[in-house]
Design an enzyme around this catalytic site. Structure first.
Site, PDB file in Angstrom:
ATOM      1  N   GLU A 200      15.370   4.198  -5.746  1.00  0.00           N
ATOM      2  CA  GLU A 200      14.266   4.097  -6.695  1.00  0.00           C
ATOM      3  C   GLU A 200      14.338   5.263  -7.683  1.00  0.00           C
ATOM      4  O   GLU A 200      13.679   6.288  -7.519  1.00  0.00           O
ATOM      5  CB  GLU A 200      12.947   4.038  -5.923  1.00  0.00           C
ATOM      6  CG  GLU A 200      12.913   2.826  -5.004  1.00  0.00           C
ATOM      7  CD  GLU A 200      11.631   2.675  -4.195  1.00  0.00           C
ATOM      8  OE1 GLU A 200      10.833   3.622  -4.125  1.00  0.00           O
ATOM      9  OE2 GLU A 200      11.428   1.589  -3.633  1.00  0.00           O
ATOM     10  N   HIS A 443       2.564  -9.526   4.910  1.00  0.00           N
ATOM     11  CA  HIS A 443       3.166  -8.232   4.592  1.00  0.00           C
ATOM     12  C   HIS A 443       3.525  -7.497   5.877  1.00  0.00           C
ATOM     13  O   HIS A 443       2.694  -7.346   6.763  1.00  0.00           O
ATOM     14  CB  HIS A 443       2.194  -7.375   3.767  1.00  0.00           C
ATOM     15  CG  HIS A 443       2.807  -6.080   3.325  1.00  0.00           C
ATOM     16  ND1 HIS A 443       2.182  -4.868   3.435  1.00  0.00           N
ATOM     17  CD2 HIS A 443       4.028  -5.823   2.773  1.00  0.00           C
ATOM     18  CE1 HIS A 443       2.976  -3.916   2.952  1.00  0.00           C
ATOM     19  NE2 HIS A 443       4.100  -4.469   2.551  1.00  0.00           N
ATOM     20  N   HIS A 444       4.790  -7.097   5.978  1.00  0.00           N
ATOM     21  CA  HIS A 444       5.279  -6.298   7.103  1.00  0.00           C
ATOM     22  C   HIS A 444       5.849  -4.992   6.576  1.00  0.00           C
ATOM     23  O   HIS A 444       7.036  -4.928   6.251  1.00  0.00           O
ATOM     24  CB  HIS A 444       6.395  -7.030   7.857  1.00  0.00           C
ATOM     25  CG  HIS A 444       5.939  -8.249   8.595  1.00  0.00           C
ATOM     26  ND1 HIS A 444       6.831  -9.184   9.075  1.00  0.00           N
ATOM     27  CD2 HIS A 444       4.711  -8.686   8.951  1.00  0.00           C
ATOM     28  CE1 HIS A 444       6.150 -10.160   9.702  1.00  0.00           C
ATOM     29  NE2 HIS A 444       4.860  -9.871   9.617  1.00  0.00           N
ATOM     30  N   GLU A 445       5.039  -3.972   6.445  1.00  0.00           N
ATOM     31  CA  GLU A 445       5.576  -2.643   6.132  1.00  0.00           C
ATOM     32  C   GLU A 445       6.023  -2.048   7.462  1.00  0.00           C
ATOM     33  O   GLU A 445       5.204  -1.861   8.368  1.00  0.00           O
ATOM     34  CB  GLU A 445       4.501  -1.761   5.483  1.00  0.00           C
ATOM     35  CG  GLU A 445       4.892  -0.305   5.303  1.00  0.00           C
ATOM     36  CD  GLU A 445       6.153  -0.120   4.470  1.00  0.00           C
ATOM     37  OE1 GLU A 445       6.131  -0.475   3.287  1.00  0.00           O
ATOM     38  OE2 GLU A 445       7.172   0.386   5.011  1.00  0.00           O
ATOM     39  N   HIS A 513      11.295  -4.740   0.456  1.00  0.00           N
ATOM     40  CA  HIS A 513      11.296  -3.552  -0.403  1.00  0.00           C
ATOM     41  C   HIS A 513      11.959  -2.402   0.353  1.00  0.00           C
ATOM     42  O   HIS A 513      11.878  -2.342   1.580  1.00  0.00           O
ATOM     43  CB  HIS A 513       9.863  -3.178  -0.773  1.00  0.00           C
ATOM     44  CG  HIS A 513       9.318  -4.025  -1.881  1.00  0.00           C
ATOM     45  ND1 HIS A 513       8.542  -3.519  -2.887  1.00  0.00           N
ATOM     46  CD2 HIS A 513       9.472  -5.339  -2.149  1.00  0.00           C
ATOM     47  CE1 HIS A 513       8.215  -4.487  -3.722  1.00  0.00           C
ATOM     48  NE2 HIS A 513       8.769  -5.609  -3.304  1.00  0.00           N
ATOM     49  N   GLU A 532      13.325  -5.452  -3.554  1.00  0.00           N
ATOM     50  CA  GLU A 532      12.991  -4.454  -4.575  1.00  0.00           C
ATOM     51  C   GLU A 532      14.272  -3.639  -4.784  1.00  0.00           C
ATOM     52  O   GLU A 532      15.027  -3.909  -5.696  1.00  0.00           O
ATOM     53  CB  GLU A 532      11.819  -3.613  -4.090  1.00  0.00           C
ATOM     54  CG  GLU A 532      11.411  -2.552  -5.088  1.00  0.00           C
ATOM     55  CD  GLU A 532      10.476  -1.564  -4.469  1.00  0.00           C
ATOM     56  OE1 GLU A 532       9.544  -1.148  -5.146  1.00  0.00           O
ATOM     57  OE2 GLU A 532      10.676  -1.179  -3.296  1.00  0.00           O
ATOM     58  N   GLU A 538       5.767  -0.314  -9.395  1.00  0.00           N
ATOM     59  CA  GLU A 538       4.913   0.618  -8.649  1.00  0.00           C
ATOM     60  C   GLU A 538       5.061   2.065  -9.143  1.00  0.00           C
ATOM     61  O   GLU A 538       4.200   2.893  -8.885  1.00  0.00           O
ATOM     62  CB  GLU A 538       5.226   0.550  -7.159  1.00  0.00           C
ATOM     63  CG  GLU A 538       6.632   1.003  -6.823  1.00  0.00           C
ATOM     64  CD  GLU A 538       6.946   0.986  -5.333  1.00  0.00           C
ATOM     65  OE1 GLU A 538       6.081   0.615  -4.547  1.00  0.00           O
ATOM     66  OE2 GLU A 538       8.075   1.358  -4.981  1.00  0.00           O
TER      67      GLU A 538
END
Ligand code: NOJ
Ligand code: CA
Length: 780
Positions: A200, A443-445, A513, A532, A538
């Site tokens: 990133e 959503h699975h962070e 991501h 991502e 973001e």
């Protein structure tokens, strides 16, 4: 060195002296030529275009543990040629069919018995066999190393070589991959720093020789954690331009059960060498024959638009392995997401505890912090807005317990992925959504705790199946657990792949991501609908102008990106006191829906930020996300991109039809892209089972984006059907628009005009600094 080894080396010298001639391979159009030779036992390749070098002679091979390297003593045993030409249809993509046309050369190399040494003495009994498969396309080169289990599997024609002896390489551990890419000059490059934990970053544009001096600064505003490995290390896909105007791009394809390749530059010689992401013990791949490495790729294009049109990476991947792909579909979605990214809301539910323990912390009696975004009322508000505007799905982050501890705690058991917070009624919200024709996206962070995620994955996917979720957004923020692993080592790349394979068994589509940058595996596993793996929206005000004009050349070469466009309130200071201004305009955001390819496309802003601008929001409603044709009209990395796309009719309403099959799902829902293409009036709310569809119109969408420089472009509409009239709706930056923070910042100034046009028309379109445009064209 033993006497025997010396004798062999002498014999080898003789052999290699005879073999000095390089073997060659031409691309189908004859413009590219690959040469391969073994010089003094070392393999080299080189690439020419129209008889001019593009890649100078570059070494190949490996250093290994417990045995002599795959870097010397080689003899070229055999060369085989093949040619291939097929057209295949991706499940989703930038075009309905893709031509895969290449010429192939497979060279078989051996380190003869006794020519090298090994701890297990295998090299005293058996030859070491390594093949290199080259595929040469009109737009570039792919090559990979292959390690057969037996020597006789080589298909060697000479009888003297027959005999079913094992390859002396069986289990082997890579210390370094030695593959080089020797450049012919000090090219201009668009690069991000090599890093074992994050991708990133903003891009830096510089000469290759300037990478070292700019490397520290290239980290500014980037992601976290940083784990650099060399001050001349860069990531792939690396886009370059030669002073002769050729566009070169180095990347890799089909990276499976292998570490990710970075590039380390020798900035005196201008030679890149592969730098593989090490595992926790420092090794760079533990392999077992038979096996192959990923493809190493060098794209060579005459124009920037040809780079965008290249399908080299997808073509080098294996065909789809899923027999049933009926459950895979494109998705246009919104999310309870930007609220947390902007700082307006929190993922966490309570501030009661200094830390939480899942299974012990009593959330039921905890005091809500009052800012939890994923609460029932707020989620319903988003479902209503998404349904009213013809979207397919809604992502909700912060629905599950554990977020109080998610960031930077290096905590193994950070989430269970199955227990909702007290104010998130999972069954009821899904029912509410399905009744309106919307799917919720799970959503699975994982917080980069891959071990914990694997422990819970089956339960988590089962929960999704139980409630009718068919897509998950994954996340890998932070330090990888198991400790010592980086984000792109062989074991962690295997984790990402495991998640995809297991998800496919549950008919779940995945968008990860922070996972490894893609290498075209979505051809083989089309349930991998997004990633991502680069700096996305973001990063807000930290994103440099022009960033989105580079990503399609680099990150997107390996597969679609969940960039999450669609920000209409770009002054984040209007949301929270510490917010800053993003370098973009509303029309730049609209242009991204066409210039950026993804079958998963978000409208990322809040409903209340769209409401004042519903006329501009109309473009996001109307635009499709899956295409049967894409035309790259103008482009220059770092400067601008103009793209035109024609929608694929068969998938326009697939997401809505999927919801309709659920017991509580609304039947006959019409996605807004379908409504636009078929010109279905707003009064028609549903398609009843017997209703016949109107004839579809011919529709195109054109998008443009620019960097900090205002530009005017003329787009010829010669791709429209001749003799047919179209209505063009043009969304353009107003004269005084600007996406550059400062006195002239005016990102929400746009005009919308309608015009009748034909294939003979041309549109003059002005883009503001950091601006863009979008045009929808529908036959009348
Ligand atoms: C980083 C992801 O890129 C972002 O989209 C997500 O909201 C957070 N992690 C939390 O999972
Ligand atoms: Ca991220």
């Amino acid at each position: 060195m033993t006497k025997r080894t010396l004798l062999f080396l002498a014999a080898l010298c003789l052999l290699t002296a005879v073999q000095a001639q390089p073997v060659k391979l031409s691309s189908p159009d004859g413009k590219l030529e690959l040469q391969f030779e073994v010089k003094d036992g070392v393999p080299y390749y080189a690439l020419d275009r129209l008889n001019k070098p593009v890649v100078l002679p570059s070494k190949m091979g490996f250093t290994l543990e417990w045995r002599d390297d795959l870097a010397h003593a080689f003899v070229l045993k055999d060369t085989q040629y093949d040619t291939f030409d097929e057209t295949w249809e991706p499940v989703w993509g930038e075009e309905a069919s893709i031509r895969n046309h290449y010429n192939e050369m497979l060279v078989t190399l051996e380190q003869p018995v006794g020519s090298v040494e090994s701890m297990d003495h295998s090299t005293e009994k058996w030859a070491t066999v390594m093949k290199i498969r080259f595929r040469l396309y009109d737009d570039g080169l792919g090559f990979r190393y292959e390690f057969p289990m037996f020597r006789e599997e080589l298909g060697v024609r000479s009888e003297a070589l027959a005999g079913n002896t094992p390859n002396a390489l069986n289990y082997f551990w890579i210390k370094e991959e030695l593959t080089e890419f020797a450049m012919t000059g000090d090219h201009t490059a668009w690069w991000i720093p090599g890093d074992l934990d994050t991708q990133e970053f903003n891009y830096t544009q510089s000469r290759l020789s300037q990478i070292r001096e700019l490397w520290d600064a290239s980290h500014k505003d980037g992601g976290w954690p940083w784990t650099g490995f060399s001050p001349t290390g860069v990531q792939t896909a690396l886009q370059m331009k030669t002073d002769d105007g050729l566009y070169l791009n180095i990347h890799e394809a089909a990276t499976l059960d292998y570490p990710t390749m970075h590039l380390d530059l020798d900035d005196e010689k201008l030679v890149f060498r592969a730098f593989l992401s090490p595992d926790a013990t420092g090794y760079k791949g533990r392999l077992q024959a038979p096996c192959t490495t990923p493809w190493r790729t060098v794209m060579v294009c005459e124009s920037a638009t040809d780079v965008l049109a290249s399908r080299l990476i997808l073509n080098l991947n294996e065909p789809c392995v899923l027999e049933d792909v009926s459950w895979i579909h494109p998705v246009k979605y919104m999310g309870v997401w930007w609220e947390m990214i902007s700082g307006k809301s929190s993922w966490s539910y309570t501030n009661d505890f200094p830390s939480v323990r899942l299974g012990e912390t009593d959330y039921a009696h905890a005091k809500p912090n009052g800012s939890h975004g994923a609460n029932n009322a707020n989620v319903r508000r988003y479902i209503d807005f998404a349904a009213e505007n013809g979207f397919d799905a809604l992502l909700i982050e912060g629905w599950n317990i554990g977020w109080e501890d998610w960031y930077a705690k290096q905590k193994d058991f950070v989430f269970d992925f199955i227990t909702p917070y007290p104010d998130f009624d999972l069954p009821a919200l899904n029912k509410y959504a399905h009744e309106k024709g919307i799917r919720l996206i799970m959503h699975h962070e994982s917080s980069a705790s891959t071990l914990n995620y694997e422990r819970w994955m089956e339960k988590a996917y089962n929960l999704m199946n139980q409630y009718g979720y068919d897509a998950v957004k994954g996340g890998y923020v932070g330090t990888i657990i198991p400790f010592g692993e980086g984000h792109y080592s062989q074991p962690i790349n295997n984790h990402y792949h495991y998640a995809i394979v297991e998800a496919a068994k549950h008919h779940i589509m995945v968008n990860s991501h922070e996972a490894v940058r893609p290498t075209g595996l979505c051809r083989t596993w089309p349930n991998m609908i997004g990633n991502e793996s680069a700096m996305g929206t973001e990063f807000r005000e930290r994103i440099n102008p022009g960033h989105t004009t580079i990503l399609p050349f680099t990150r997107l070469q390996g597969g679609p990106m969940d960039y999450t466009p669609g920000i209409f309130e770009t002054d984040m200071g209007k949301i929270v006191s510490w917010g800053q201004k993003m370098k973009t305009t509303i029309c730049n955001q609209l242009g991204l829906y066409v210039t950026f390819y993804s079958p998963l496309q978000m409208a990322a802003d809040f409903p209340e930020h769209y409401e004042p601008f519903m006329d501009a929001f109309q473009f996001i409603k109307d635009v499709a996300v899956d295409w049967d044709k894409s035309l790259y009209l103008m482009a220059e990395p770092g400067d601008y991109i103009v793209t035109a796309r024609h929608p694929k009719l068969s998938t326009l309403n697939k997401a809505a039809e999927g919801v309709g099959t659920l017991a509580d799902g609304k039947k006959g829902v019409i996605s807004n892209a379908m409504r636009f293409v078929y010109a279905i009036p707003d009064e028609v709310q549903l398609l009843t089972p017997n209703s016949s569809l109107p004839t579809p119109r011919d529709v195109w969408y054109v998008g443009g984006i620019t960097d900090e420089n205002a530009r005017e472009v003329t787009v010829k509409l010669d791709f429209l059907k001749p003799g047919v009239k179209y209505e063009a709706t043009i969304y353009a930056d107003a004269k005084d628009a600007s996406g550059i923070p400062g006195d002239h910042y005016n990102p929400q100034a746009y005009t919308i005009t309608k015009k009748t046009v034909t294939s003979k028309s041309a549109l003059k379109l002005k883009m503001a600094p950091c601006g863009g445009f979008a045009v929808s064209l529908r036959s009348l």
